[in-house]
Motif scaffolding. Structure first.
Motif, PDB file in Angstrom:
ATOM      1  N   UNK A 279       0.517  -1.239  -0.079  1.00 51.64           N
ATOM      2  CA  UNK A 279       0.067   0.020  -0.024  1.00 51.64           C
ATOM      3  C   UNK A 279       0.756   1.403  -0.163  1.00 51.64           C
ATOM      4  N   UNK A 280       2.029   1.250   0.404  1.00 51.73           N
ATOM      5  CA  UNK A 280       2.915   2.739   0.643  1.00 51.73           C
ATOM      6  C   UNK A 280       3.059   3.008  -0.820  1.00 51.73           C
ATOM      7  N   UNK A 281       3.260   2.108  -1.900  1.00 56.90           N
ATOM      8  CA  UNK A 281       3.471   2.591  -3.284  1.00 56.90           C
ATOM      9  C   UNK A 281       2.493   3.355  -3.707  1.00 56.90           C
ATOM     10  N   UNK A 282       1.233   3.168  -3.065  1.00 56.31           N
ATOM     11  CA  UNK A 282       0.103   4.063  -3.880  1.00 56.31           C
ATOM     12  C   UNK A 282       0.384   5.646  -3.489  1.00 56.31           C
ATOM     13  N   UNK A 283       1.067   5.752  -2.432  1.00 50.10           N
ATOM     14  CA  UNK A 283       1.231   7.136  -1.971  1.00 50.10           C
ATOM     15  C   UNK A 283       2.699   7.684  -2.538  1.00 50.10           C
ATOM     16  N   UNK A 284       3.413   6.843  -3.389  1.00 49.15           N
ATOM     17  CA  UNK A 284       4.471   7.305  -3.665  1.00 49.15           C
ATOM     18  C   UNK A 284       5.643   7.074  -3.220  1.00 49.15           C
ATOM     19  N   UNK A 285       5.463   6.116  -2.106  1.00 47.57           N
ATOM     20  CA  UNK A 285       6.686   5.853  -1.117  1.00 47.57           C
ATOM     21  C   UNK A 285       7.505   4.712  -1.676  1.00 47.57           C
ATOM     22  N   UNK A 286       8.746   4.737  -1.292  1.00 46.55           N
ATOM     23  CA  UNK A 286       9.793   3.702  -1.736  1.00 46.55           C
ATOM     24  C   UNK A 286       9.398   2.463  -0.798  1.00 46.55           C
ATOM     25  N   UNK A 287       9.318   1.555  -1.569  1.00 50.52           N
ATOM     26  CA  UNK A 287       9.194   0.279  -0.687  1.00 50.52           C
ATOM     27  C   UNK A 287      10.488  -0.422  -0.323  1.00 50.52           C
ATOM     28  N   UNK A 288      10.202  -0.715   0.822  1.00 48.88           N
ATOM     29  CA  UNK A 288      11.493  -1.679   1.635  1.00 48.88           C
ATOM     30  C   UNK A 288      11.285  -3.126   1.130  1.00 48.88           C
ATOM     31  N   UNK A 289      12.291  -3.485   0.060  1.00 48.90           N
ATOM     32  CA  UNK A 289      12.170  -4.704  -0.859  1.00 48.90           C
ATOM     33  C   UNK A 289      12.851  -5.694   0.179  1.00 48.90           C
ATOM     34  N   UNK A 290      13.518  -5.572   1.187  1.00 49.77           N
ATOM     35  CA  UNK A 290      13.723  -6.785   2.048  1.00 49.77           C
ATOM     36  C   UNK A 290      12.817  -7.082   2.949  1.00 49.77           C
ATOM     37  N   UNK A 291      11.873  -6.153   3.232  1.00 50.10           N
ATOM     38  CA  UNK A 291      10.550  -6.389   3.895  1.00 50.10           C
ATOM     39  C   UNK A 291       9.639  -7.060   3.009  1.00 50.10           C
ATOM     40  N   UNK A 292       9.356  -6.394   2.061  1.00 49.55           N
ATOM     41  CA  UNK A 292       8.380  -7.017   1.159  1.00 49.55           C
ATOM     42  C   UNK A 292       8.639  -8.385   0.840  1.00 49.55           C
ATOM     43  N   UNK A 293       9.676  -8.654   0.275  1.00 51.63           N
ATOM     44  CA  UNK A 293      10.189  -9.929  -0.283  1.00 51.63           C
ATOM     45  C   UNK A 293      10.698 -10.740   0.499  1.00 51.63           C
ATOM     46  N   UNK A 294      10.700 -10.583   1.952  1.00 56.42           N
ATOM     47  CA  UNK A 294      11.409 -11.379   2.879  1.00 56.42           C
ATOM     48  C   UNK A 294      11.084 -12.778   2.903  1.00 56.42           C
ATOM     49  N   UNK A 295      12.464 -13.512   2.437  1.00 56.63           N
ATOM     50  CA  UNK A 295      12.163 -15.057   2.403  1.00 56.63           C
ATOM     51  C   UNK A 295      11.992 -15.448   1.045  1.00 56.63           C
ATOM     52  N   UNK A 296      11.597 -14.820  -0.007  1.00 56.16           N
ATOM     53  CA  UNK A 296      11.440 -15.113  -1.464  1.00 56.16           C
ATOM     54  C   UNK A 296      12.747 -15.010  -1.877  1.00 56.16           C
ATOM     55  N   UNK A 297      12.695 -15.824  -3.205  1.00 52.62           N
ATOM     56  CA  UNK A 297      14.248 -16.120  -4.004  1.00 52.62           C
ATOM     57  C   UNK A 297      13.821 -15.601  -5.357  1.00 52.62           C
ATOM     58  N   UNK A 298      12.650 -15.536  -5.833  1.00 52.26           N
ATOM     59  CA  UNK A 298      11.989 -14.936  -6.969  1.00 52.26           C
ATOM     60  C   UNK A 298      10.807 -14.280  -6.706  1.00 52.26           C
ATOM     61  N   UNK A 299      10.207 -13.412  -8.166  1.00 52.09           N
ATOM     62  CA  UNK A 299       9.214 -12.700  -8.191  1.00 52.09           C
ATOM     63  C   UNK A 299       8.504 -13.138  -9.670  1.00 52.09           C
ATOM     64  N   UNK A 300       7.405 -13.002  -9.780  1.00 55.26           N
ATOM     65  CA  UNK A 300       6.402 -12.941 -10.863  1.00 55.26           C
ATOM     66  C   UNK A 300       5.251 -12.372 -10.846  1.00 55.26           C
ATOM     67  N   UNK A 301       4.766 -11.847 -11.872  1.00 55.50           N
ATOM     68  CA  UNK A 301       3.348 -11.263 -11.947  1.00 55.50           C
ATOM     69  C   UNK A 301       3.231 -10.083 -10.785  1.00 55.50           C
TER      70      UNK A 301
END
Length: 236
Positions: free
Chosen positions: A46-68
């Protein structure tokens, strides 16, 4: 740590590719499905909607790949955050993509009509997560298709949508060095994917071919009748 970054749009074979990546050891792979099986993830985006920079280590914690979506919308930011990761651009025939993507997004308009108090527990959690993601999906849709987007591609004509699809593909290809990027159609199978990632293909095992439209419909019906959510749910 993320090793593979998906840059393809939804409905470009992302569910089949997710299954393939996880079979190759790049698991777990973040996909829209993760949001609906982990409703608490909505707050990560949700912070992205307000134009905020996402904390990728938090958003993708534990993941090794992303899609979609939502992850693949931020392919550029992830490529900067994880400079050693390779980027995978899933593609398909644009006209077939448009039909599939319109079918997927047209369902979003029905979400507001559902009374969560009358739904089975897991169905209510999934629908609640879907509602929570609508501002993020709206932001991504407007960025891709323009101001005609209204929580669904039904408001965007086919030509505009296909032009947006082709523009996205061109932008990704022009933005990354060739050695870091694979433009991938799931019909190509294990060969190019495994070569790109530097791994061996599974012995005597066909590349995953998942019918996402059928799976999505079956999951909705299962959820509404009080059953359990099964994977895959969204994607391709």
């Amino acid at each position: 740590m993320v090793k593979v970054i998906g840059a393809g749009l939804p409905r470009t074979g992302t569910t089949s590719t997710k299954a393939a990546l996880e079979k190759l050891g790049f698991d777990p792979c973040y996909h829209m499905y993760e949001v609906f099986t982990h409703p608490d993830h909505v707050d990560r985006w949700l912070p992205a909607v307000e134009g905020k920079t996402l904390d990728w280590d938090r958003v993708l914690a534990g993941y090794r790949a992303t899609l979609d979506w939502p992850a693949s919308y931020f392919w550029r930011e992830q490529a900067e955050a994880y400079p050693e990761a390779k980027v995978l651009l899933t593609v398909r025939d644009p006209e077939r993509w448009f039909v599939s993507f319109r079918m997927l997004t047209s369902r979003n308009g029905d979400l507001e009509e559902l009374d969560l108090t009358k739904l089975p527990e897991q169905a209510a959690a999934v629908v609640g997560a879907m509602r929570g993601m609508l501002p993020v999906l709206d932001m991504m849709g407007r960025s891709l298709f323009g101001s005609d987007w209204r929580i669904g591609v039904d408001e965007v004509d086919e030509q505009t949508a296909i032009e947006a699809f082709n523009r996205h593909v061109s932008t990704v290809k022009e933005s990354l060095p060739a050695e870091r990027l694979l433009v991938f159609d799931v019909r190509e199978g294990w060969g190019p994917l495994c070569e790109f990632l530097g791994v061996e293909p599974p012995a005597d095992e066909p590349f995953p071919r998942l019918n996402d439209t059928q799976a999505m419909q079956e999951n909705f019906e299962r959820l509404m009748s009080g059953g359990e959510l099964a994977s895959p749910f969204f994607g391709k």
